[in-house]
Design an enzyme around this catalytic site. Structure first.
Site, mmCIF file in Angstrom:
data_model
loop_
_atom_site.group_PDB
_atom_site.id
_atom_site.type_symbol
_atom_site.label_atom_id
_atom_site.label_comp_id
_atom_site.label_asym_id
_atom_site.label_seq_id
_atom_site.Cartn_x
_atom_site.Cartn_y
_atom_site.Cartn_z
ATOM 1 N N LYS A 82 52.175 33.972 38.865
ATOM 2 C CA LYS A 82 51.451 35.104 38.258
ATOM 3 C C LYS A 82 52.451 36.140 37.742
ATOM 4 O O LYS A 82 52.314 36.662 36.636
ATOM 5 C CB LYS A 82 50.505 35.736 39.286
ATOM 6 N N ASP A 117 50.456 37.001 55.744
ATOM 7 C CA ASP A 117 49.352 37.938 55.543
ATOM 8 C C ASP A 117 49.836 39.384 55.673
ATOM 9 O O ASP A 117 50.522 39.732 56.625
ATOM 10 C CB ASP A 117 48.253 37.715 56.598
ATOM 11 N N ILE A 168 35.578 32.657 38.587
ATOM 12 C CA ILE A 168 35.607 33.958 37.917
ATOM 13 C C ILE A 168 35.317 33.785 36.431
ATOM 14 O O ILE A 168 34.561 34.545 35.833
ATOM 15 C CB ILE A 168 36.962 34.665 38.149
ATOM 16 N N LEU A 214 38.462 33.844 52.901
ATOM 17 C CA LEU A 214 37.562 34.272 53.969
ATOM 18 C C LEU A 214 36.080 34.121 53.618
ATOM 19 O O LEU A 214 35.320 33.496 54.371
ATOM 20 C CB LEU A 214 37.868 35.737 54.328
ATOM 21 N N ARG A 259 41.180 44.176 53.483
ATOM 22 C CA ARG A 259 41.316 43.796 52.069
ATOM 23 C C ARG A 259 40.336 44.590 51.227
ATOM 24 O O ARG A 259 39.317 45.066 51.722
ATOM 25 C CB ARG A 259 41.007 42.294 51.878
ATOM 26 N N GLY A 312 35.405 27.917 35.662
ATOM 27 C CA GLY A 312 35.708 28.194 37.068
ATOM 28 C C GLY A 312 34.868 29.343 37.617
ATOM 29 O O GLY A 312 33.972 29.865 36.955
ATOM 30 N N SER A 341 47.000 39.097 39.591
ATOM 31 C CA SER A 341 46.567 39.223 40.982
ATOM 32 C C SER A 341 47.371 40.304 41.685
ATOM 33 O O SER A 341 48.552 40.518 41.375
ATOM 34 C CB SER A 341 46.810 37.881 41.678
ATOM 35 N N ASP A 365 38.845 24.486 29.468
ATOM 36 C CA ASP A 365 39.034 24.256 30.910
ATOM 37 C C ASP A 365 39.371 22.774 31.097
ATOM 38 O O ASP A 365 38.821 21.926 30.395
ATOM 39 C CB ASP A 365 37.739 24.609 31.654
ATOM 40 N N ASN A 366 40.258 22.493 32.055
ATOM 41 C CA ASN A 366 40.575 21.076 32.300
ATOM 42 C C ASN A 366 39.668 20.473 33.382
ATOM 43 O O ASN A 366 39.791 19.287 33.699
ATOM 44 C CB ASN A 366 42.060 20.895 32.682
ATOM 45 N N TYR A 407 52.765 30.504 44.224
ATOM 46 C CA TYR A 407 51.586 30.907 43.444
ATOM 47 C C TYR A 407 51.776 32.318 42.889
ATOM 48 O O TYR A 407 51.580 32.580 41.704
ATOM 49 C CB TYR A 407 50.318 30.840 44.318
HETATM 50 N N1 UFG Z 1 41.074 35.086 57.046
HETATM 51 C C1 UFG Z 1 40.709 34.701 58.324
HETATM 52 N N2 UFG Z 1 40.241 33.423 58.497
HETATM 53 C C2 UFG Z 1 40.088 32.538 57.456
HETATM 54 C C3 UFG Z 1 40.455 32.966 56.153
HETATM 55 C C4 UFG Z 1 40.946 34.244 55.986
HETATM 56 O O1 UFG Z 1 40.829 35.465 59.274
HETATM 57 O O2 UFG Z 1 39.658 31.403 57.686
HETATM 58 C C5 UFG Z 1 41.565 36.463 56.830
HETATM 59 C C6 UFG Z 1 42.987 36.493 56.305
HETATM 60 O O3 UFG Z 1 43.891 36.462 57.375
HETATM 61 C C7 UFG Z 1 42.982 37.825 55.557
HETATM 62 C C8 UFG Z 1 41.540 37.978 55.066
HETATM 63 O O4 UFG Z 1 40.774 37.087 55.856
HETATM 64 O O5 UFG Z 1 43.241 38.863 56.453
HETATM 65 C C9 UFG Z 1 41.378 37.624 53.606
HETATM 66 O O6 UFG Z 1 41.951 36.349 53.382
HETATM 67 P P1 UFG Z 1 41.772 35.571 51.997
HETATM 68 O O7 UFG Z 1 42.507 34.278 52.112
HETATM 69 O O8 UFG Z 1 40.332 35.528 51.623
HETATM 70 O O9 UFG Z 1 42.458 36.548 50.968
HETATM 71 P P2 UFG Z 1 43.983 37.003 50.858
HETATM 72 O O10 UFG Z 1 43.953 38.474 50.740
HETATM 73 O O11 UFG Z 1 44.849 36.431 51.883
HETATM 74 O O12 UFG Z 1 44.367 36.266 49.532
HETATM 75 C C10 UFG Z 1 44.085 36.851 48.322
HETATM 76 C C11 UFG Z 1 43.887 35.797 47.237
HETATM 77 C C12 UFG Z 1 45.156 35.055 46.988
HETATM 78 C C13 UFG Z 1 46.290 36.027 46.760
HETATM 79 C C14 UFG Z 1 46.383 36.981 47.924
HETATM 80 C C15 UFG Z 1 47.448 38.017 47.791
HETATM 81 O O13 UFG Z 1 42.888 34.899 47.618
HETATM 82 O O14 UFG Z 1 44.991 34.281 45.824
HETATM 83 O O15 UFG Z 1 45.144 37.686 48.027
HETATM 84 O O16 UFG Z 1 47.107 38.927 46.807
HETATM 85 F F1 UFG Z 1 47.469 35.376 46.656
#
Ligand code: UFG
Length: 344
Positions: free
Chosen positions: A153, A295, A13, A200, A231, A11, A125, A32-33, A149
């Protein structure tokens, strides 16, 4: 010579972890599957790391197949990354997530104990912290996941904590990743999401590439400097190095212990868009949509414990994360090719 088993090593990571382990002189066996991984990633990780990882296509819920991996190879340590990881999908298909992640993790530690393998590094995570109550988040921040999810974890962390307490031979590292992004600097390894990316960075990169029309920013009315969520993005190569440091640290830390892997710095959604635009030289069209349910306004790691105890620190900044992610995307617009018997 240490032989390390990497579950989920095909995968995103995991393949970077394989490179880091090979470069540190480990022999590597990948399990890995291939539900969300590619055998080509393992081949390329071997080339980049200067080694020959062994690949076994096995699902962790298949106990006999998993046990034969331990019977066939003398394993010294396990890095456990295999699992399903999409939050939205986990809400729709919780049983599938609990089976793959929780039962998979249980099968793994059971097989490890039966074959006398006592060193485990687990891919956890920051999601296990639930809604941040203070920033930066230390490893002592209260735990409480907010979706299936995240609970898979957290449940695995609890299982491994109990297992480690039951027998003093165990040494377990719980690595709590913040937001892994970027790709190997060669452009040969990276994230290959199937379908529309949830996260994102891959989404922004697909917009830059012209595969998607625009990014929808999920809310710009948060209480942050530019109104968008913050983030702690961490380069996947730094993250991978953290796993090698954790295996080494297990010599010094008996029992079970958690470490955050992040940079300690927060970046907003608009900062990521800006840096991705600079790295790609492309315009990134965007519109602002409603907030995404669940979020958190901001999530940033305290990295002190990892720095002091693992002797690990992230060194790559957001510019490098974007540049490396962009190189991977442009060199592999369709992700990994199908494996060929002669390599690719
Ligand atoms: N975002 C957007 N538009 C998009 C996608 C994301 O604005 O199309 C924003 C989200 O609202 C957030 C930021 O970009 O503010 C980051 O979003 P991600 O989905 O990339 O990451 P997250 O922090 O939401 O998620 C991550 C991991 C998850 C985990 C989560 C909580 O990807 O696996 O942190 O720890 F569950």
């Amino acid at each position: 010579m240490t032989t390390t088993l990497v579950t989920g090593g095909a995968g995103y990571i995991g393949s970077h972890v394989v490179v880091a382990l090979l470069q540190a002189g480990h022999e590597v066996v990948v399990v890995d599957n291939l539900v969300n991984g590619s055998e080509v990633a393992v081949e390329r990780a071997g080339e980049l790391g200067g080694g020959s990882p062994i690949f076994e296509q096995v699902d962790l819920t298949d106990r006999p197949a998993l046990r034969s991996v331990f019977a066939d190879h003398t394993i010294d340590a396990v890095v456990h990354l295999a699992g399903l990881k999409a939050v939205g999908e986990s809400v729709a298909q919780p049983v599938r997530y609990y089976r793959a992640n929780v039962i998979g993790g249980i099968n793994l530690v059971e097989a490890m104990a039966d074959f006398g393998v006592w060193r485990l590094v687990f891919s956890s995570s920051a999601t296990v912290y639930g809604d941040p109550r203070f920033l930066p988040m230390t490893e002592d921040h209260p735990l409480g996941a907010v979706n299936p999810y995240g609970r898979t974890k957290l449940m695995q962390e609890e299982v491994f904590t109990d297992v480690a307490a039951s027998d003093e031979r165990w040494r377990v590292a719980l690595l709590r990743y913040f937001n892994p992004v970027g790709a190997h600097a060669s452009g040969r390894l990276g994230e290959d999401p199937s379908g529309a990316p949830n996260n994102l960075m891959p989404f922004v990169m697909q917009v830059a590439l012209g595969r998607r029309d625009q990014l929808v920013v999920f809310g710009d009315d948060y209480d942050t400097p530019d109104g968008t969520c913050i983030r702690d993005y961490v380069h996947v190569v730094d993250l991978a190095d953290g796993h090698v440091s954790a295996i080494e640290a297990l010599e010094r830390f008996p029992g079970c212990r958690a470490w955050n892997l992040g940079t300690g710095a927060g970046h907003s959604v608009l900062e990521v868009v800006h840096q991705a635009g600079a790295a790609s030289g492309r315009e990134i069209p965007l519109s602002v949509g409603p907030r995404r349910p669940g979020d958190a306004v901001a999530s940033v790691a305290s990295v002190e414990r990892a720095r002091v105890e693992l002797h690990w620190e992230a060194s790559r900044d957001l510019g490098a994360m974007c540049a490396d992610h962009w190189r991977w995307q442009t060199q592999n617009p369709d992700g990994y090719p199908p494996p060929s018997p002669s390599g690719d």
